[in-house]
Design a protein around this motif. Structure first.
Motif, mmCIF file in Angstrom:
data_model
loop_
_atom_site.group_PDB
_atom_site.id
_atom_site.type_symbol
_atom_site.label_atom_id
_atom_site.label_comp_id
_atom_site.label_asym_id
_atom_site.label_seq_id
_atom_site.Cartn_x
_atom_site.Cartn_y
_atom_site.Cartn_z
ATOM 1 N N VAL A 93 39.279 8.210 27.548
ATOM 2 C CA VAL A 93 39.352 7.771 26.152
ATOM 3 C C VAL A 93 39.077 6.266 26.054
ATOM 4 C CG1 VAL A 93 40.912 7.505 24.203
ATOM 5 C CG2 VAL A 93 40.864 9.625 25.447
ATOM 6 N N GLY A 94 39.615 5.514 27.016
ATOM 7 C CA GLY A 94 39.358 4.077 27.018
ATOM 8 C C GLY A 94 37.878 3.788 27.205
ATOM 9 N N ALA A 95 37.220 4.566 28.068
ATOM 10 C CA ALA A 95 35.792 4.352 28.302
ATOM 11 C C ALA A 95 34.990 4.657 27.050
ATOM 12 C CB ALA A 95 35.306 5.224 29.457
ATOM 13 N N VAL A 96 35.328 5.759 26.373
ATOM 14 C CA VAL A 96 34.619 6.117 25.141
ATOM 15 C C VAL A 96 34.798 5.023 24.096
ATOM 16 C CG1 VAL A 96 34.697 7.693 23.180
ATOM 17 C CG2 VAL A 96 34.628 8.599 25.467
ATOM 18 N N LEU A 97 36.051 4.570 23.983
ATOM 19 C CA LEU A 97 36.375 3.542 22.986
ATOM 20 C C LEU A 97 35.589 2.264 23.262
ATOM 21 C CD1 LEU A 97 38.422 3.622 20.697
ATOM 22 C CD2 LEU A 97 40.085 2.619 22.204
ATOM 23 N N ALA A 98 35.607 1.822 24.533
ATOM 24 C CA ALA A 98 34.948 0.558 24.872
ATOM 25 C C ALA A 98 33.440 0.677 24.704
ATOM 26 C CB ALA A 98 35.282 0.173 26.313
ATOM 27 N N LEU A 99 32.873 1.786 25.166
ATOM 28 C CA LEU A 99 31.411 1.946 25.087
ATOM 29 C C LEU A 99 30.960 1.981 23.635
ATOM 30 C CD1 LEU A 99 28.894 2.274 26.674
ATOM 31 C CD2 LEU A 99 29.280 4.708 26.770
ATOM 32 N N SER A 100 31.692 2.746 22.814
ATOM 33 C CA SER A 100 31.298 2.869 21.408
ATOM 34 C C SER A 100 31.455 1.542 20.680
ATOM 35 C CB SER A 100 32.159 3.946 20.766
ATOM 36 O OG SER A 100 31.956 3.975 19.405
ATOM 37 N N ALA A 101 32.595 0.870 20.900
ATOM 38 C CA ALA A 101 32.836 -0.380 20.183
ATOM 39 C C ALA A 101 31.819 -1.433 20.580
ATOM 40 C CB ALA A 101 34.249 -0.875 20.477
ATOM 41 N N PHE A 102 31.598 -1.603 21.905
ATOM 42 C CA PHE A 102 30.672 -2.657 22.331
ATOM 43 C C PHE A 102 29.227 -2.306 21.994
ATOM 44 C CE2 PHE A 102 34.225 -3.939 25.149
ATOM 45 C CZ PHE A 102 34.349 -5.225 24.677
ATOM 46 N N SER A 103 28.914 -0.995 21.942
ATOM 47 C CA SER A 103 27.558 -0.614 21.534
ATOM 48 C C SER A 103 27.293 -1.053 20.104
ATOM 49 C CB SER A 103 27.377 0.890 21.627
ATOM 50 O OG SER A 103 27.400 1.305 22.940
ATOM 51 N N SER A 104 28.289 -0.846 19.225
ATOM 52 C CA SER A 104 28.093 -1.264 17.840
ATOM 53 C C SER A 104 28.020 -2.780 17.742
ATOM 54 C CB SER A 104 29.221 -0.747 16.963
ATOM 55 O OG SER A 104 29.254 0.653 16.998
ATOM 56 N N LEU A 105 28.809 -3.472 18.573
ATOM 57 C CA LEU A 105 28.832 -4.933 18.513
ATOM 58 C C LEU A 105 27.559 -5.548 19.078
ATOM 59 C CD1 LEU A 105 32.443 -5.948 19.488
ATOM 60 C CD2 LEU A 105 31.382 -5.988 17.269
ATOM 61 N N LEU A 106 26.774 -4.744 19.816
ATOM 62 C CA LEU A 106 25.559 -5.272 20.435
ATOM 63 C C LEU A 106 24.583 -5.788 19.387
ATOM 64 C CD1 LEU A 106 25.161 -5.311 23.433
ATOM 65 C CD2 LEU A 106 23.744 -3.322 23.266
ATOM 66 N N SER A 107 24.698 -5.262 18.150
ATOM 67 C CA SER A 107 23.777 -5.719 17.106
ATOM 68 C C SER A 107 24.060 -7.162 16.715
ATOM 69 C CB SER A 107 23.871 -4.811 15.895
ATOM 70 O OG SER A 107 25.169 -4.841 15.383
ATOM 71 N N LEU A 108 25.222 -7.681 17.067
ATOM 72 C CA LEU A 108 25.498 -9.097 16.792
ATOM 73 C C LEU A 108 24.639 -10.003 17.663
ATOM 74 C CD1 LEU A 108 29.362 -9.226 16.419
ATOM 75 C CD2 LEU A 108 27.654 -9.167 14.650
ATOM 76 N N LEU A 109 24.192 -9.475 18.822
ATOM 77 C CA LEU A 109 23.334 -10.274 19.701
ATOM 78 C C LEU A 109 21.867 -10.139 19.317
ATOM 79 C CD1 LEU A 109 24.835 -9.606 23.245
ATOM 80 C CD2 LEU A 109 25.077 -11.613 21.842
#
Lengths: 97, 295
Positions: B122-138
């Motif tokens: 669950v932690g992996a899913v959470l981290a991957l999904s959250a950081f994937s969405s945040l990647l658009s900030l870069l």
């Protein structure tokens, strides 16, 4: 004649996208009800605020699903469908003549 | 310098390992994105395709970004957890322990005792999904706005659900389709398939619609500033002044808040579906019967 046909395709796609967005009414009412009930619950029991909030967000997300489907269809109709249908029309004309 | 706060060479190497994949993804984006006039809405850029027996396998921007992000998160985890001691004495280890405790308690509250081992997933899913969405900030293409990536995660969750439904044997699983009455069979099959589909569309639709609305508003502001401020002399008239500020405020909602919320919801739904798929009572009865037979 071809211009009229393409114009009708593009116009109908835009119209369909607009009609699909009517589905936004349902999730709007549903989420409004959910948030209203959550506010009541927090007002009655302020100590259960965090649990109520997370449950409400989850419920809102599930209620939102139909709206998201409609949005997806609307976006497909605007950005993908006109191109596709015009190609279908052109291919049909080419195969006839 | 105190031994506790010493910044060793390996830390620097791991931080470089964290930053390098993202920098590589940005370099790939800058080098391979074709120049476009104005603002356009399009899907992920396909770099090349690999011929496969059934269908060609396209390698798209979203896949590259996703893998780079996975490598980056891997190095981030190594950076946070290397050199941990039994008794926490560094800030880093305190932060790690806080994250692990929070994830464990979240999983424990929502999934119960039997699924305690699920917290890394669950932690992996959470981290991957959250950081994937945040990647658009870069400025990179967010993998979550590509339907294929989310569909992959949803299929993984679907397999987990099916696995836990089969815990009492395949016959029990097949019987569960005719649960209240046999007439409900088609409905049950549809609702089974609807689970991954709705999970996919919920996450993808939210993130992608946010990015499309951002693009449309940026384009509209460009037009508006050309209309209102186009009379300014020389280069000043060319600069879209109205584009400064407002898109950033929208990005806080559409990229940060919406992405975080969808990550949380995806993880919550994963936990709920998996834990509710497990027929706990039947499984306990079955185990008891087995034990009786053996004894």
């Amino acid at each position: 004649m071809l211009e009229i046909a393409i114009g009708i395709i593009i116009g109908c796609c835009a119209l369909g996208a607009g009609i699909a967005a009517i589905a936004g009414i349902g999730p709007g009412i549903g989420e409004g009800n959910a948030v209203a009930s959550a506010c009541e619950a927090v007002g009655r029991q302020p100590e259960s605020r965090s649990a109520v909030t997370s449950t409400m967000l989850l419920g809102c997300a599930v209620a939102e699903t139909t709206g998201i489907y409609a949005l997806f269809i609307a976006i497909m109709l605007i950005f993908v469908a006109p191109n596709m249908f015009v190609n279908v029309l052109l291919r049909a004309i080419a195969s006839i003549g | 310098m105190n031994d506790k706060t010493k910044f060793r060479l390996i830390d620097i190497l791991l931080i470089i390992g964290m930053i390098l994949p993202l920098a590589a993804a940005m370099a790939v984006k800058i080098l391979f994105t074709p120049y476009e006039e104005g603002i356009a809405v399009h899907g992920a850029l396909v770099f090349f395709t690999i011929p496969m027996p059934l269908q060609e396998l396209p390698i798209a921007e979203s896949q590259i970004n996703s893998w780079m992000l996975i490598i980056s998160i891997f190095f981030f985890c190594l950076f946070m957890t290397h050199g941990t001691k039994e008794k926490a004495d560094t800030k880093r280890q305190h932060i790690c322990e806080w994250i692990v405790e929070k994830t464990d308690s979240l999983v424990g509250e929502n999934m119960g005792e039997y699924f305690k081992g699920f917290s890394p997933f669950v932690g992996a899913v959470l981290a991957l999904s959250a950081f994937s969405s945040l990647l658009s900030l870069l400025g990179l293409y967010a993998p979550t706005s590509d339907i294929n990536i989310i569909a992959g995660w949803a299929i993984l969750v679907f397999l987990l659900i099916t696995y836990y439904k089969m815990k009492c044997g395949p016959l029990h699983y097949l019987k569960s389709f005719t649960e209240p009455v046999a007439v409900m069979l088609p409905m049950n099959i549809i609702s089974e398939i609807a689970t991954p589909v709705s999970m996919t569309f919920r996450h993808y639709g939210n993130v992608m619609s946010g990015s499309i609305i951002s693009i449309l508003i940026a384009a509209a502001l460009q037009g508006l500033s050309r209309l209102l401020l186009g009379w300014l002399p020389g280069v000043l008239g060319e600069i879209p002044f109205l584009q400064i500020g407002l898109p950033a405020v929208l990005s806080v909602y559409f990229d940060v808040f919406s992405g975080m919320l969808q990550a949380f919801i995806f993880a919550m739904l994963t936990m709920m579906y998996v834990s509710s798929a497990f027929p706990a009572d039947d499984y306990a009865a079955r185990q008891a019967r087995k034990r009786k037979k053996n004894a």
